[in-house]
Design an enzyme around this catalytic site. Sequence first.
Site, mmCIF file in Angstrom:
data_model
loop_
_atom_site.group_PDB
_atom_site.id
_atom_site.type_symbol
_atom_site.label_atom_id
_atom_site.label_comp_id
_atom_site.label_asym_id
_atom_site.label_seq_id
_atom_site.Cartn_x
_atom_site.Cartn_y
_atom_site.Cartn_z
ATOM 1 N N THR A 157 9.534 12.025 -15.854
ATOM 2 C CA THR A 157 9.199 13.256 -15.131
ATOM 3 C C THR A 157 9.982 14.406 -15.745
ATOM 4 O O THR A 157 11.001 14.202 -16.401
ATOM 5 C CB THR A 157 9.565 13.165 -13.633
ATOM 6 N N LEU B 274 13.662 8.280 -10.023
ATOM 7 C CA LEU B 274 14.914 8.820 -9.481
ATOM 8 C C LEU B 274 15.331 10.090 -10.217
ATOM 9 O O LEU B 274 15.120 10.237 -11.398
ATOM 10 C CB LEU B 274 16.012 7.760 -9.623
ATOM 11 N N ASN C 161 15.033 8.473 -18.307
ATOM 12 C CA ASN C 161 15.709 9.347 -17.349
ATOM 13 C C ASN C 161 17.051 9.811 -17.906
ATOM 14 O O ASN C 161 17.537 9.293 -18.913
ATOM 15 C CB ASN C 161 15.921 8.574 -16.033
ATOM 16 N N PHE C 162 17.646 10.765 -17.213
ATOM 17 C CA PHE C 162 19.016 11.233 -17.483
ATOM 18 C C PHE C 162 19.212 11.782 -18.895
ATOM 19 O O PHE C 162 20.286 11.632 -19.470
ATOM 20 C CB PHE C 162 20.045 10.114 -17.196
ATOM 21 N N LEU C 163 18.177 12.411 -19.460
ATOM 22 C CA LEU C 163 18.387 13.090 -20.741
ATOM 23 C C LEU C 163 19.268 14.301 -20.485
ATOM 24 O O LEU C 163 18.904 15.205 -19.732
ATOM 25 C CB LEU C 163 17.046 13.531 -21.341
#
Length: 432
Positions: A216, A432, A180-182
């Site tokens: 995602t 998230l 996440n958070f790329l």
Amino acid sequence: MEDNNPISPSGSQTQNPDGNLPSESDVSVDALARKVQESLSLAKRHKFWETQPVGQFKDLGDSSLPEGPIEPPTPLSEVKQEPYNLPNLYEWITCNMDSDEMCSEVYNLLSNNYVEDDENMFRFNYSKEFLRWALRPPGYFKSWHIGVRAKSSKKLVAFITGVPARVRARDSVVNMAEINFLCVHKKLRSKRLAPVMIKEVTRRVHLENIWQAAYTAGVVLPTPISTCQYWHRSLNPKKLIDVGFSRLGARMTMSRTIKLYKLPDSTATPGFRKMEPHDVPAVTRLLRKYLSQFLVAPDFDEDDVEHWLLPKVDVVDSYLVESPETHEITDFCSFYTLPSSILGNQNYSTLKAAYSYYNVSTTTPLLQLMNDALIVAKQKDYDVFNALDVMQNESFLKELKFGPGDGKLHYYLYNYRINHIMRPSELGLVLL
């Protein structure tokens, strides 16, 4: 491992005066297959992903390929021990999310450079408390919180993270990383940093003997296991229309719109209350039983439920129904808080959004449970309540006056094949 949850404003609430919503969201398997065919022409963009152990477009529908890991684990001694090379002006750092200073740097990078909607009107604004919650679950690895600094200015210019998770795919529980958070600073988007960052987080995940991942993206990559749609329920319709998140419906006035979305002042379900620490075992049992019906879902134990679902102010809210007669916990609902910055508006700077998380209904109808969730979100001054059409969510969306957004969210597994494009209702996982 690219942009997470798309923000999908404008057109998300195109209702007629009767409050009827648009027709079925277009998420059939046929429609998805068509989209995938269209995206084959984008294959040039996917050079990187074609080198990775992910489902490939050309294999779609080939039931002869075995489900499960695409490549076997490598002996740990053969995993690359040194980080991948960055362009000369940059260096890797590990981001210590316990440090207030580091947390602020990460927050500033994301709040200025992370996911925006297509019209550049809104940008995700994850709070520092949210980031700490999202990145420090039970058993997390600090080494999976990866930053890139400019050597000269020491400024944080890119970020990517993983956290460990147990995810069940059909009957197999698999240790995975959730990526996440790329985020890459807007001025460095041409530097091709993202593929190097994905390779680096993959290397660090492999060093912990974990070989699968879930992520995602709002864009189509090779190859989604499912494609979901965001739906939005106005809680503060005047503000949403004023900032351009939604539009006034045809033949609708503002006062009729406000009346259309008005909610009761108090919840309807007897025994509906906030989750407390002593509820963790009961909620875990309820959630595990519920999630067992989905093709892909998290394998939560009590430590996970305590971390992910015990209420935290302005991060995650959880409510349950305790039977007034038997004191049994029968139902559960939860949502997390993810505001967006409103870009370039004179009157408003923040859109306060609740995102539906995990909901379990056994005795209270899901429609009633979620209406109670909307009521408490409205009481807490949220502007909008968002939900994906995963799990059984589709059964309440239209009835509770959610409208389909423009954004699609594609779910992916790394190094794990599922021979079946899942309907959103077969998916029990919320990232998230």
